[in-house]
Design a protein around this motif. Structure first.
Motif, mmCIF file in Angstrom:
data_model
loop_
_atom_site.group_PDB
_atom_site.id
_atom_site.type_symbol
_atom_site.label_atom_id
_atom_site.label_comp_id
_atom_site.label_asym_id
_atom_site.label_seq_id
_atom_site.Cartn_x
_atom_site.Cartn_y
_atom_site.Cartn_z
ATOM 1 N N LEU A 104 -14.121 7.700 3.023
ATOM 2 C CA LEU A 104 -14.739 6.372 3.079
ATOM 3 C C LEU A 104 -16.258 6.494 3.156
ATOM 4 O O LEU A 104 -16.785 7.460 3.731
ATOM 5 C CB LEU A 104 -14.233 5.611 4.311
ATOM 6 C CG LEU A 104 -12.747 5.278 4.352
ATOM 7 C CD1 LEU A 104 -12.381 4.693 5.709
ATOM 8 C CD2 LEU A 104 -12.372 4.310 3.224
ATOM 9 N N ASP A 109 -13.798 -2.957 5.057
ATOM 10 C CA ASP A 109 -14.117 -3.636 3.804
ATOM 11 C C ASP A 109 -14.102 -2.663 2.620
ATOM 12 O O ASP A 109 -14.147 -3.099 1.459
ATOM 13 C CB ASP A 109 -15.505 -4.293 3.883
ATOM 14 C CG ASP A 109 -15.472 -5.632 4.618
ATOM 15 O OD1 ASP A 109 -14.359 -6.189 4.773
ATOM 16 O OD2 ASP A 109 -16.543 -6.095 5.040
ATOM 17 N N GLN A 110 -14.031 -1.365 2.918
ATOM 18 C CA GLN A 110 -14.088 -0.361 1.860
ATOM 19 C C GLN A 110 -12.744 -0.231 1.154
ATOM 20 O O GLN A 110 -11.680 -0.357 1.778
ATOM 21 C CB GLN A 110 -14.516 0.999 2.428
ATOM 22 C CG GLN A 110 -15.831 0.969 3.176
ATOM 23 C CD GLN A 110 -16.956 0.387 2.344
ATOM 24 O OE1 GLN A 110 -17.141 0.736 1.168
ATOM 25 N NE2 GLN A 110 -17.725 -0.527 2.954
ATOM 26 N N LEU A 111 -12.807 0.051 -0.132
ATOM 27 C CA LEU A 111 -11.604 0.223 -0.938
ATOM 28 C C LEU A 111 -10.743 1.355 -0.379
ATOM 29 O O LEU A 111 -11.217 2.467 -0.177
ATOM 30 C CB LEU A 111 -11.999 0.537 -2.390
ATOM 31 C CG LEU A 111 -10.841 0.725 -3.378
ATOM 32 C CD1 LEU A 111 -10.075 -0.589 -3.532
ATOM 33 C CD2 LEU A 111 -11.382 1.212 -4.730
ATOM 34 N N GLY A 112 -9.496 1.068 -0.104
ATOM 35 C CA GLY A 112 -8.551 2.073 0.359
ATOM 36 C C GLY A 112 -8.396 2.170 1.862
ATOM 37 O O GLY A 112 -7.457 2.813 2.341
ATOM 38 N N ASP A 166 -7.732 -0.213 4.343
ATOM 39 C CA ASP A 166 -6.546 -0.896 4.867
ATOM 40 C C ASP A 166 -5.265 -0.209 4.399
ATOM 41 O O ASP A 166 -4.318 -0.037 5.177
ATOM 42 C CB ASP A 166 -6.538 -2.361 4.421
ATOM 43 C CG ASP A 166 -7.526 -3.214 5.190
ATOM 44 O OD1 ASP A 166 -7.707 -2.966 6.398
ATOM 45 O OD2 ASP A 166 -8.115 -4.125 4.585
ATOM 46 N N GLU A 167 -5.238 0.171 3.127
ATOM 47 C CA GLU A 167 -4.054 0.832 2.589
ATOM 48 C C GLU A 167 -3.791 2.153 3.314
ATOM 49 O O GLU A 167 -2.644 2.492 3.618
ATOM 50 C CB GLU A 167 -4.226 1.094 1.095
ATOM 51 C CG GLU A 167 -3.017 1.764 0.453
ATOM 52 C CD GLU A 167 -3.241 2.094 -1.008
ATOM 53 O OE1 GLU A 167 -2.299 2.591 -1.644
ATOM 54 O OE2 GLU A 167 -4.364 1.866 -1.508
#
Length: 291
Positions: A195, A220-223, A225-226
């Motif tokens: 991240l 807020d960064q891509l990936g 939450d996943e």
């Protein structure tokens, strides 16, 4: 003579000199355990048998065993098997710390290492580490005390041994910085360095992962939450297995570069999401404030 029941517990506390055995012993006594210190391994089974016969109301027994027993320490494995043959289910808790930490602790108290003799302190620590290698490899719980002050360590020991009530499994979710080394007692390690680092955002640099602004940036960064969702799903499957196998304590280490932003934010969230009726969590930020 009374028989060993499912309520009876026997714990052997061992590990490196200077890693905190005395503190662990004090915490256990304060929480109602019957504790013996520096007992030769050959005496573990006779002591347990005597207590069961004369004081059957004593349900929780702990023995602190270390290299002060010298050659007798080599028989610890046999002593543990003897306890099992008598019906006990002994657990081994191994206290560890980095060489640097142990050297600093011995120098601060100005006491010699029990194996030091005429040699140097570091050589004695390394000799003890080699001597205890086999026991460490079969320990039920390994606790790295390097980053703890006495109060933090006492809290962790209390949680490990608070077996009279509460959840069946306890998870220590520990944030750390890779630049300071992976925790010695980590059972599972997650790497958050994929991240973007809030350190490079001027208004976030001085804050930590506990601050809403930093946590918001991280998730807020891509990936992000996943990743947490998949980590929780992975841990759910492992938790079921740990409970079936009777495992009581697990350390989940979450790392980033310095242990201040990403790992702290993710550890806080994982700790909340993993907690449940059968799982208690303790959040530890090993390297927070170290920079």
């Amino acid at each position: 003579m009374p028989q060993v029941s499912g309520k009876h517990e026997f714990v052997v506390v061992t590990g490196l000199s200077g890693a905190g055995r005395s503190t662990a012993s004090n915490v256990l006594q304060d929480t109602g355990w019957y504790v013996t210190d520096n007992l030769p391994p050959q005496m573990l089974a006779p002591m347990a048998t005597l207590l069961l016969d004369k004081q059957p109301e004593v349900l929780r027994v702990a023995a602190v065993v270390d290299v002060r027993s010298r050659t007798m320490f080599a028989s610890l494995s046999e002593a543990l098997q003897e306890l099992r043959d008598l019906g006990w289910q002994p657990r081994v808790v191994f206290l560890d710390a980095t060489d640097e930490t142990l050297v600093r602790r011995f120098e601060s108290v100005r006491r010699p290492h029990p194996l030091q003799g005429e040699g140097g302190l570091l050589e004695a620590i390394q000799a003890e580490r080699e001597l205890l290698g086999d026991i460490r490899s079969v320990a039920d719980v390994i606790v790295d005390t390097s980053g703890f002050n006495v109060h933090q360590f006492s809290a962790k020991i209390s949680q490990i041994f608070d077996t009279e009530r509460g959840p069946r499994l306890r998870i220590a979710v520990m944030s750390f910085g890779f630049k300071y080394g992976i925790p010695l007692d980590a059972d599972i390690v997650l790497d958050m360095r994929f991240l973007p680092n809030p350190f490079w955002v001027p208004e976030l640099r001085s804050k930590t992962g506990r601050d809403p602004e930093v946590a918001g940036f991280v998730f807020d960064q891509l990936g992000a939450d996943e990743f947490v969702e998949r980590a929780v799903a992975m841990m759910d499957a492992m938790i079921s297995g740990y409970v079936r196998e009777g495992r009581r304590y697990v350390t989940l280490a979450v790392g980033c570069t310095g242990g201040k932003h990403r790992s702290v934010a993710v550890a806080e969230r994982l700790s909340r999401e993993l907690a449940g009726p059968e799982v208690g969590t303790l959040t530890v930020h090993r390297d927070l404030g170290r920079e």
